[in-house]
Design an enzyme around this catalytic site. Structure first.
Site, PDB file in Angstrom:
ATOM      1  N   ASN A 211       0.841  -1.200   0.000  1.00  0.00           N
ATOM      2  CA  ASN A 211       0.000   0.000   0.000  1.00  0.00           C
ATOM      3  C   ASN A 211       0.879   1.254   0.000  1.00  0.00           C
ATOM      4  O   ASN A 211       2.099   1.155   0.008  1.00  0.00           O
ATOM      5  CB  ASN A 211      -0.967  -0.020   1.193  1.00  0.00           C
ATOM      6  CG  ASN A 211      -0.227  -0.037   2.515  1.00  0.00           C
ATOM      7  OD1 ASN A 211       0.443   0.917   2.872  1.00  0.00           O
ATOM      8  ND2 ASN A 211      -0.319  -1.152   3.235  1.00  0.00           N
ATOM      9  N   ASP A 280      -4.682  -6.252   5.346  1.00  0.00           N
ATOM     10  CA  ASP A 280      -5.730  -7.075   5.957  1.00  0.00           C
ATOM     11  C   ASP A 280      -5.716  -8.502   5.413  1.00  0.00           C
ATOM     12  O   ASP A 280      -6.180  -9.422   6.072  1.00  0.00           O
ATOM     13  CB  ASP A 280      -7.103  -6.443   5.711  1.00  0.00           C
ATOM     14  CG  ASP A 280      -7.255  -5.152   6.506  1.00  0.00           C
ATOM     15  OD1 ASP A 280      -6.773  -5.123   7.653  1.00  0.00           O
ATOM     16  OD2 ASP A 280      -7.833  -4.184   5.981  1.00  0.00           O
ATOM     17  N   LYS A 290       8.768 -17.535  -9.754  1.00  0.00           N
ATOM     18  CA  LYS A 290       8.060 -16.389 -10.321  1.00  0.00           C
ATOM     19  C   LYS A 290       6.843 -16.868 -11.131  1.00  0.00           C
ATOM     20  O   LYS A 290       6.971 -17.762 -11.971  1.00  0.00           O
ATOM     21  CB  LYS A 290       9.014 -15.607 -11.214  1.00  0.00           C
ATOM     22  CG  LYS A 290       8.448 -14.325 -11.740  1.00  0.00           C
ATOM     23  CD  LYS A 290       9.457 -13.572 -12.600  1.00  0.00           C
ATOM     24  CE  LYS A 290       8.766 -12.424 -13.309  1.00  0.00           C
ATOM     25  NZ  LYS A 290       9.584 -11.844 -14.351  1.00  0.00           N
ATOM     26  N   PHE A 324      -4.903   4.119  14.464  1.00  0.00           N
ATOM     27  CA  PHE A 324      -5.101   5.081  13.378  1.00  0.00           C
ATOM     28  C   PHE A 324      -6.241   4.579  12.504  1.00  0.00           C
ATOM     29  O   PHE A 324      -6.426   3.369  12.371  1.00  0.00           O
ATOM     30  CB  PHE A 324      -3.827   5.209  12.532  1.00  0.00           C
ATOM     31  CG  PHE A 324      -2.850   6.209  13.098  1.00  0.00           C
ATOM     32  CD1 PHE A 324      -2.176   5.951  14.278  1.00  0.00           C
ATOM     33  CD2 PHE A 324      -2.621   7.409  12.447  1.00  0.00           C
ATOM     34  CE1 PHE A 324      -1.295   6.871  14.815  1.00  0.00           C
ATOM     35  CE2 PHE A 324      -1.732   8.346  12.963  1.00  0.00           C
ATOM     36  CZ  PHE A 324      -1.067   8.081  14.144  1.00  0.00           C
ATOM     37  N   LYS A 338     -14.053   1.525  15.301  1.00  0.00           N
ATOM     38  CA  LYS A 338     -12.761   0.856  15.536  1.00  0.00           C
ATOM     39  C   LYS A 338     -12.271   1.083  16.959  1.00  0.00           C
ATOM     40  O   LYS A 338     -11.680   0.197  17.582  1.00  0.00           O
ATOM     41  CB  LYS A 338     -11.705   1.391  14.554  1.00  0.00           C
ATOM     42  CG  LYS A 338     -11.912   0.841  13.180  1.00  0.00           C
ATOM     43  CD  LYS A 338     -11.012   1.469  12.157  1.00  0.00           C
ATOM     44  CE  LYS A 338     -11.556   1.089  10.790  1.00  0.00           C
ATOM     45  NZ  LYS A 338     -10.856   1.718   9.692  1.00  0.00           N
ATOM     46  N   LYS A 342     -11.675  -2.348  18.894  1.00  0.00           N
ATOM     47  CA  LYS A 342     -10.292  -2.727  19.165  1.00  0.00           C
ATOM     48  C   LYS A 342      -9.863  -2.388  20.589  1.00  0.00           C
ATOM     49  O   LYS A 342      -8.697  -2.527  20.940  1.00  0.00           O
ATOM     50  CB  LYS A 342      -9.364  -2.081  18.130  1.00  0.00           C
ATOM     51  CG  LYS A 342      -9.726  -2.478  16.696  1.00  0.00           C
ATOM     52  CD  LYS A 342      -8.684  -2.103  15.660  1.00  0.00           C
ATOM     53  CE  LYS A 342      -9.238  -2.366  14.262  1.00  0.00           C
ATOM     54  NZ  LYS A 342      -8.218  -2.616  13.257  1.00  0.00           N
TER      55      LYS A 342
HETATM   56  O1  C5P Z   1      -9.495  -1.828  10.830  1.00  0.00           O
HETATM   57  P1  C5P Z   1      -8.491  -0.912  10.273  1.00  0.00           P
HETATM   58  O2  C5P Z   1      -7.448  -1.578   9.448  1.00  0.00           O
HETATM   59  O3  C5P Z   1      -9.020   0.264   9.508  1.00  0.00           O
HETATM   60  O4  C5P Z   1      -7.834  -0.279  11.582  1.00  0.00           O
HETATM   61  C1  C5P Z   1      -6.712   0.527  11.547  1.00  0.00           C
HETATM   62  C2  C5P Z   1      -5.893   0.358  12.788  1.00  0.00           C
HETATM   63  O5  C5P Z   1      -5.699  -1.028  13.082  1.00  0.00           O
HETATM   64  C3  C5P Z   1      -4.509   0.923  12.602  1.00  0.00           C
HETATM   65  O6  C5P Z   1      -4.068   1.410  13.849  1.00  0.00           O
HETATM   66  C4  C5P Z   1      -3.720  -0.287  12.126  1.00  0.00           C
HETATM   67  O7  C5P Z   1      -2.347  -0.152  12.425  1.00  0.00           O
HETATM   68  C5  C5P Z   1      -4.358  -1.430  12.889  1.00  0.00           C
HETATM   69  N1  C5P Z   1      -4.383  -2.711  12.173  1.00  0.00           N
HETATM   70  C6  C5P Z   1      -3.780  -3.839  12.721  1.00  0.00           C
HETATM   71  N2  C5P Z   1      -3.817  -5.042  12.066  1.00  0.00           N
HETATM   72  C7  C5P Z   1      -4.458  -5.167  10.889  1.00  0.00           C
HETATM   73  C8  C5P Z   1      -5.081  -4.042  10.312  1.00  0.00           C
HETATM   74  C9  C5P Z   1      -5.019  -2.828  10.977  1.00  0.00           C
HETATM   75  O8  C5P Z   1      -3.206  -3.735  13.807  1.00  0.00           O
HETATM   76  N3  C5P Z   1      -4.483  -6.334  10.273  1.00  0.00           N
END
Ligand code: C5P
Length: 399
Positions: A211, A280, A290, A324, A338, A342
């Site tokens: 990304n 994700d 490859k 974030f 979130k 979380k």
């Molecule tokens: O759910 P989302 O990806 O939008 O949430 C963002 C937050 O969760 C950020 O702080 C990111 O670093 C964290 N995150 C994580 N593990 C993931 C995806 C996001 O810790 N697989």
């Protein structure tokens, strides 16, 4: 006793019209108790004389490296070693470019390259030079290296135009020096884990899913936390940025590697700030060789990565958790969800569809949402400034 009693400050003066203001800066530093050693560039001597600084500081003034030796054997090294702080005011675009490039071709640039002391710079120049992307890039590089930049003032410039680039008043600069030198360390000995940049997930030996995150926000937070005395572990995905000064660095590639690095120190941590853009999903299988093109269509099968922050929220003890949320719409609604899901203390939310803020730029515009329901909105600001805001909020919550 002055606020800077027994502090040794090397004051670098470069060749801008504002060089005359450095005389008052030297005088105010002395009044605050500092021992001041002035290094002038050759150009600066066109604006002010060495004699003026010698009289004000009571110390010899250095200009070139090959003149008669006054006090020290290898003068630039001696000054670099004795300094508790190197302050360059005014700092021209030229000196900043030289420092950013590691050039050491006169007394001042050599001293900066040789010193281990903190370096503060007060840029002053014509607005167009200040706004030039090359100057902005150099300033960004200096900040990344842990140097402190004092924001120039806006107003009428000597070249006849209005704009940003004026040296702030000497009293303001000396106040910034005092704040920095006597600055409290609100995060002293706190263990903080910070994640930054994006994770990448390999598809085959040459390709990956990734990304746009560059790591600028997380690196700025890590540099500022270290300056405030924290024991910082920075876990970073691939990033072109240099290691911030004073942090322990762990470079990783995938989400699962990031998770392992964070969890290894989580039990002892006081706080975790997850600014990384974690993938994700990852490819279900990583091809050993490859992948060759064959059909018109290629289907990738992806599987979920662990949500690192969610996992930390589940095991949360004393740790303060900061997340974030980079969104392209419904920022508030998504961010608040979130925060709860979380189990965070606060979340830093921004709209990454804005052109002037977010990914790959030096500025950001954010809202903070707190566990207790408070919301704070901030205007567009430098990521280095935003780092201070985020750490201030963190320090207020830490048990
Ligand atoms: O759910 P989302 O990806 O939008 O949430 C963002 C937050 O969760 C950020 O702080 C990111 O670093 C964290 N995150 C994580 N593990 C993931 C995806 C996001 O810790 N697989």
């Amino acid at each position: 006793m002055g606020a800077l009693e027994s502090k040794k400050i090397v004051l670098g003066v470069t060749g801008g019209i504002a060089a005359y203001k450095a005389v008052e800066i030297a005088s105010r530093l002395r009044k605050a108790g500092a021992e001041v050693h002035v290094i002038m560039t050759k150009e600066a001597t066109q604006f002010v004389t060495e004699l003026t600084f010698r009289e004000i500081t009571g110390q010899p003034v250095s200009v070139d490296m090959w003149g008669k030796v006054a006090n020290f054997n290898v003068e630039h090294i001696a000054l670099a070693n004795l300094a508790d702080l190197v302050l360059i005011a005014p700092a021209t675009a030229n000196i900043m470019a030289k420092i950013a490039a590691g050039i050491a071709d006169d007394m001042l640039s050599t001293t900066v390259l040789a010193t281990k002391a903190p370096v503060m710079l007060a840029p002053a120049m014509n607005t167009n030079m200040y706004e030039n992307p090359i100057t902005q890039r150099n300033m960004s590089e200096l900040r990344q290296r842990g140097m402190q930049l004092i924001e120039p003032a806006a107003g009428h410039l000597a070249c006849g135009i209005e704009g940003k680039g004026r040296l702030p008043e000497p009293v303001t600069i000396v106040q910034e020096v005092m704040d920095f030198m006597t600055g409290e360390q609100p995060l002293k000995s706190r263990k903080i884990i910070i994640t930054a940049a994006g994770t990448i997930e390999p598809l085959d030996p040459v390709r990956f899913l990734g990304n746009h995150s560059t790591g600028k926000m997380g690196y700025a937070i890590a540099a500022e936390a270290a300056r405030q005395g924290a024991d910082v572990l920075l876990v970073s995905g691939p990033s072109a940025l240099p290691n911030p000064a004073g942090v322990r660095m762990k470079r990783i590639q995938t989400a699962r590697e990031m998770q392992a690095a964070v969890e290894a120190e989580y039990a002892q941590a006081d706080a975790v700030i997850m600014s990384a853009a974690v993938a994700d999903y990852r490819p279900k299988t990583v091809a050993a060789e490859k992948i060759k093109k064959s059909d018109d269509e290629l289907v990738l099968h992806l599987e979920r990565n662990p949500d690192i922050l969610w996992g930390l929220g589940q095991q949360k003890q004393q740790q303060v958790l900061v997340g974030f949320a980079a969104e392209t719409c419904n920022v508030e609604e998504y961010a608040k969800k979130k925060l709860t899901k979380k189990n965070l203390d606060f979340i830093v939310a921004n709209d990454v569809s804005a052109k002037d803020a977010g990914f790959a730029v030096d500025n950001n515009r954010v809202q903070l949402y707190f566990r207790d329901g408070r919301t704070e909105k901030y205007p567009l600001m430098a990521k280095s400034e935003l780092a201070k805001v985020i750490l201030d909020k963190l320090a207020a919550i830490l048990p």
